[in-house]
Design a protein around this motif. Structure first.
Motif, PDB file in Angstrom:
ATOM      1  N   TYR A  13      -0.455   3.195  12.852  1.00  0.00           N
ATOM      2  CA  TYR A  13      -0.871   3.861  11.610  1.00  0.00           C
ATOM      3  C   TYR A  13      -2.389   3.872  11.427  1.00  0.00           C
ATOM      4  CZ  TYR A  13       3.940   4.466  10.194  1.00  0.00           C
ATOM      5  OH  TYR A  13       5.257   4.871  10.142  1.00  0.00           O
ATOM      6  N   GLU A  15      -4.569   1.637  10.875  1.00  0.00           N
ATOM      7  CA  GLU A  15      -4.918   0.901   9.661  1.00  0.00           C
ATOM      8  C   GLU A  15      -5.222  -0.554  10.046  1.00  0.00           C
ATOM      9  OE1 GLU A  15      -6.337  -0.232   6.894  1.00  0.00           O
ATOM     10  OE2 GLU A  15      -5.602   1.746   6.298  1.00  0.00           O
ATOM     11  N   ILE A  20       0.252  -1.969   4.830  1.00  0.00           N
ATOM     12  CA  ILE A  20       0.983  -0.815   5.347  1.00  0.00           C
ATOM     13  C   ILE A  20       2.355  -0.799   4.679  1.00  0.00           C
ATOM     14  CG2 ILE A  20       1.964   0.298   7.382  1.00  0.00           C
ATOM     15  CD1 ILE A  20      -0.221  -1.011   9.035  1.00  0.00           C
ATOM     16  N   VAL A 287       7.088   8.754  15.524  1.00  0.00           N
ATOM     17  CA  VAL A 287       6.927   7.341  15.176  1.00  0.00           C
ATOM     18  C   VAL A 287       8.090   6.530  15.744  1.00  0.00           C
ATOM     19  CG1 VAL A 287       6.967   5.708  13.243  1.00  0.00           C
ATOM     20  CG2 VAL A 287       5.513   7.746  13.133  1.00  0.00           C
ATOM     21  N   SER A 377       6.684   5.551   7.597  1.00  0.00           N
ATOM     22  CA  SER A 377       6.087   6.740   7.016  1.00  0.00           C
ATOM     23  C   SER A 377       5.749   7.746   8.107  1.00  0.00           C
ATOM     24  CB  SER A 377       4.802   6.393   6.269  1.00  0.00           C
ATOM     25  OG  SER A 377       5.021   5.389   5.310  1.00  0.00           O
ATOM     26  N   ARG A 379       3.127  10.033   9.703  1.00  0.00           N
ATOM     27  CA  ARG A 379       1.685   9.793   9.774  1.00  0.00           C
ATOM     28  C   ARG A 379       0.923  10.855   9.003  1.00  0.00           C
ATOM     29  NH1 ARG A 379       1.156   8.259  16.061  1.00  0.00           N
ATOM     30  NH2 ARG A 379       2.658   9.957  16.169  1.00  0.00           N
ATOM     31  N   ARG A 380      -0.195  10.494   8.438  1.00  0.00           N
ATOM     32  CA  ARG A 380      -0.876  11.288   7.429  1.00  0.00           C
ATOM     33  C   ARG A 380      -1.397  12.634   7.928  1.00  0.00           C
ATOM     34  NH1 ARG A 380      -0.489  10.502   1.940  1.00  0.00           N
ATOM     35  NH2 ARG A 380       0.355   8.425   1.728  1.00  0.00           N
TER      36      ARG A 380
END
Length: 383
Positions: A13, A15, A20, A287, A377, A379-380
């Motif tokens: 991620y 990060e 997270i 993912v 999630s 991914r952005r």
């Protein structure tokens, strides 16, 4: 012991230090624009064009004939059971390995759940366990199936597509048809999951989805009933809108209904989210693929989609060797800011459902004690 996994998730991620979450929504300008359009229309509550558009979008995506929006997934389950004919005093067969909304909706109808075991591969209700329980405890009468011990009507069966992984729904449907049980699919977690060319939620007489903030797409809070039965859809809409008879101005109601309508503001958000759905599903599969490869490389057990099915991988899951290892993993990851969670406490272990009828539940208990969910999630960069 779990540091390498924590580092992998942080790299996945991108990060390095911030917490997270387990599953965060992807949203932005399209959602803001849609909500602004709903505000400009002045229709922000339970009536508005976005509700109809969102219902149509879900029906088209899943292949269902009709869709009826509700304020949340639990409300959708409640109405689905009501229109499926569940009455006070009935028994409804379901799985104990489930979010509590499944059993609560059964209870709202004045019925009681009967728990049968789940399959290891799907995490969903086992058609074999279903058939075995019926053979041992049920009898056929002209009007349907009944529990021999209590004499209560066995009205329906509610399997859940657990974590978005499709249950063995064709086999479950065959058992239900043989015993005269109405099949109601709890597809709350499985938007974007398929068995062959059938979307989850469309095999039974009625199915439901959830759009809570942690689902694949969200409306903040919301649910949807899907069915191919026009009369059932019309009745679901009627019950969910306080059973109000159509009239230009008079408030006339012909039965006890429920104020379960989805506000137009939420539906507008959902319409925008539907435009993201293909990208979200593709990102989530990517993912899941990364998790699966890492687990294979490190000798860990990753929960894969069932054979012959395509899962949305709503929540990715790992299976630990035992409960002690699971608990150590949960403690280490959460302390490091990587959110992980166990599965739900099985319903038969909760005080309000502890006395319900049930089959032996060895797989339910084994999975509940060893499976963990990990950050899932999209991914952005999607959308």
């Amino acid at each position: 012991m779990f540091d390498e996994f924590i580092q992998f998730v942080r790299a996945l991620y991108d990060e390095p230090s911030a917490p997270i979450p387990l599953h965060a929504p992807v949203m932005g300008a399209p959602e803001k624009d849609a909500v602004a359009a709903a505000i400009d229309s002045t229709f922000v509550s339970s009536v508005g064009a976005f509700v109809t558009e969102f219902e149509r979008a879900i029906a088209d995506f899943t292949g269902a004939g009709y869709a009826v929006a509700t304020v949340n997934g639990t409300a959708a389950l409640h109405i689905a059971l009501r229109v499926a004919g569940v009455q006070p005093g009935d028994l409804v067969i379901t799985q104990s390995l489930s979010f509590i909304a499944t059993c609560n909706a059964i209870h709202y109808c004045g019925a009681a759940p009967v728990f049968v075991d789940v399959d290891e591969e799907t995490l969903g209700l086992s058609p074999t366990a279903l058939q075995q329980w019926l053979e041992r405890h049920a009898e056929r009468r002209a009007e349907g199936a009944f529990d021999r011990a209590s004499g209560r009507r066995l009205r329906a069966c509610v399997p859940m597509h657990t974590l978005g992984h499709p249950a063995a729904i064709a086999a479950i449907a065959a058992v239900c048809a043989d015993w005269g049980l109405t099949l109601v699919e709890d597809a709350a977690e499985s938007l974007g999951s398929w068995v062959g060319d059938r979307h989850t939620g469309t095999v039974g007489r009625v199915g439901v989805f959830s759009f809570n903030g942690n689902k694949v797409i969200t409306t903040g809070g919301g649910g949807m009933i899907v069915t191919d039965d026009e009369q059932l859809a019309l009745r679901a809409k009627h019950l969910s809108t306080t059973a109000k008879k159509p009239h230009p101005w008079a408030f006339e109601h012909d039965e006890i209904g429920f104020n379960y309508r989805l506000p137009n503001l939420n539906a507008a958000f959902g319409v925008a989210q539907m435009s993201r759905l293909p990208g979200l599903l593709a990102s989530k599969r990517a993912v899941a693929s990364r998790y699966a490869q890492w687990c294979e490389d490190h000798g860990w057990a990753f929960v894969l989609e069932p054979r012959g099915a395509r899962s949305n991988y709503w929540l990715n899951a790992l299976r630990m060797a035992d409960q002690a290892t699971r608990d150590a993993f949960l403690a280490a990851t959460n302390a490091a800011g990587v959110m992980t969670r166990p599965l739900w406490t099985p319903m038969h272990r909760l005080p309000m459902y502890a006395t319900c009828a049930r089959s032996p539940l060895p797989m339910t208990e084994a999975l509940a004690d060893t499976v963990v969910n990990v950050p899932s999630s999209a991914r952005r960069q999607v959308g």
